[in-house]
Design a protein around this motif. Structure first.
Motif, PDB file in Angstrom:
ATOM      1  N   ARG A 141       0.817  -1.213   0.000  1.00  0.00           N
ATOM      2  CA  ARG A 141       0.000   0.000   0.000  1.00  0.00           C
ATOM      3  C   ARG A 141       0.851   1.263   0.000  1.00  0.00           C
ATOM      4  NH1 ARG A 141      -3.259  -2.680   4.148  1.00  0.00           N
ATOM      5  NH2 ARG A 141      -5.192  -3.473   3.220  1.00  0.00           N
ATOM      6  N   ASP A 142       1.945   1.228   0.752  1.00  0.00           N
ATOM      7  CA  ASP A 142       2.730   2.456   0.883  1.00  0.00           C
ATOM      8  C   ASP A 142       3.687   2.699  -0.274  1.00  0.00           C
ATOM      9  OD1 ASP A 142       4.300   0.307   1.549  1.00  0.00           O
ATOM     10  OD2 ASP A 142       5.291   1.269   3.252  1.00  0.00           O
ATOM     11  N   THR A 143       3.972   1.670  -1.075  1.00  0.00           N
ATOM     12  CA  THR A 143       4.903   1.841  -2.197  1.00  0.00           C
ATOM     13  C   THR A 143       4.284   1.509  -3.554  1.00  0.00           C
ATOM     14  OG1 THR A 143       5.768  -0.403  -1.856  1.00  0.00           O
ATOM     15  CG2 THR A 143       6.939   1.404  -0.769  1.00  0.00           C
TER      16      THR A 143
END
Length: 393
Positions: free
Chosen positions: A155-157
């Protein structure tokens, strides 16, 4: 022992990865594969480092067991050579964009008129039809278009590039081989060949086995880290204190119990199958803390005696020496042209009677040209004339 596909004769017009990997599989299983290569536009894999004895290791692997004939297909004489070959080689694999073989006068309908038993397999990014048929692409583009990349990553990358070319090999190569062998079986009854249209995007879309079924049949869209198998549960990779990783796949209760006991978090042993994402994040956090508390070697020793679906993430160097892969003889020594040996990944297919051992590494451009042309009835003078005209080498 003979290869399982002894007697099949394949003309290979492909370059790069998908087609060559497919025809390598056929060659490993005993098919007679002849590469038709351009004398003026080299396969870019030939230039891919590292080099071994002056040859790209990737090229030596992908084209092992194959003969090579250099032909300038823009020359009418070269097209006539192919038409002669089609009388003997009744399977053809090509990887040009749609329409290229037709412009060369080597499309399926033209060659089928010469040999009705011809099986003609075209491997492309998007297939022979549709608005994207002429569009360029690579593995990452096909996976993106097929929806695979939308739920593969963090999700964060965001989506992540995959080390193995899933669309090229899993989508293009494997499906091409399956299609060809299915057509061979069908031909035994009908006596006729057929064309096969392999789209790497189609194949990648079809490989959305669970997520695709969930969306189309149940209306549930997979997102990054949203399912049990893509990072949305404790089924994941965990970093050790010294920066290495372990793969945890302890989905079943009996495996989860062993995992939690080994990590000292028995309180989660009965919660592995919980659908609650908050519980899954709690488990992941606890597992992350536990793995980060010790070095890689400690966890290797700890899990070696457990049957918990937990394995260390190995480098290729470590994998090639792993006792399981050594026992399965997954590294094979393949003869170079000078008789010395080059280690390569072995064929994963195991037959009880038929062998699948490669005979030689991928050879030099046009290295079998004279022999092949003479076998088709060309005289030495005709071969020399074609070489002089740069039609062949």
């Amino acid at each position: 022992m003979n290869g399982a596909l002894k007697g099949l004769k394949v003309l290979d017009f492909s370059t790069l990865l998908p087609g060559p990997y497919a025809t390598m599989m056929l060659a490993d299983m005993g098919a007679d594969v002849l590469r038709i290569e351009s004398p003026t536009r080299p396969d870019l894999v030939k230039l891919l480092p590292p080099m071994d004895a002056g040859t790209s290791t990737a090229h030596a692997y992908l084209n092992r067991g194959k003969a090579s004939l250099a032909l300038d297909l823009k020359q009418p004489e070269a097209v006539e050579v192919v038409k002669r070959l089609v009388l003997e080689y009744d399977i053809l694999v090509e990887q040009f964009r749609p329409g290229v073989m037709a412009r060369l006068g080597l499309d399926y309908e033209t060659l089928r008129a010469i040999n009705p038993r011809l099986i003609y397999c075209s491997v492309t990014g998007y297939g022979q039809t549709g608005p994207y048929r002429d569009r360029a692409g690579h593995d990452i583009n096909y996976l993106a278009t097929a929806g695979v990349s939308s739920y593969t990553g963090r999700r964060d990358t965001g989506p992540c590039p995959i080390g193995v070319q899933v669309a090229d090999v899993g989508g293009g190569s494997f499906h091409a081989v399956m299609g060809i062998l299915a057509a061979v079986i069908e031909r035994q009854g009908s006596g006729e060949g057929q064309s096969i249209d392999i789209s790497m995007t189609d194949a990648s879309f079809a490989m959305n086995a669970m997520a695709g079924a969930a969306w189309l049949g149940g209306g549930v869209e997979a997102e990054l880290e949203s399912t049990a198998l893509n990072g949305g549960s404790f089924y994941d990779y965990y970093r050790t204190r010294d920066g290495r990783y372990f793969a945890v796949g302890s989905l079943e209760p009996q495996f989860m119990a062993q995992l939690c006991q080994a990590l000292g978090c028995e309180e989660f042993a009965s919660q592995g199958l919980s659908p609650d994402p908050r519980v899954q994040q709690q488990i992941k956090q606890r597992l992350s803390e536990a793995f980060a508390d010790q070095d890689f070697a400690y966890w290797c020793e700890r899990f070696a005696a457990l049957d918990a679906c937990v394995e260390p993430v190995l480098s290729l160097a470590e994998a090639s020496q792993h006792p399981q892969l050594v026992a399965r003889e997954m590294v094979v020594e393949v003869p170079r042209e000078d008789g010395s040996l080059q280690p390569q990944p072995a064929s994963p297919l195991r037959f009880s009677r038929s062998h699948s051992r490669p005979t030689r590494v991928g050879g030099a451009l046009g290295s079998d040209g004279g022999r092949v042309l003479r076998s088709l009835g060309y005289s030495e003078a005709e071969v020399d004339a074609m070489k002089a005209a740069r039609i062949t080498l």
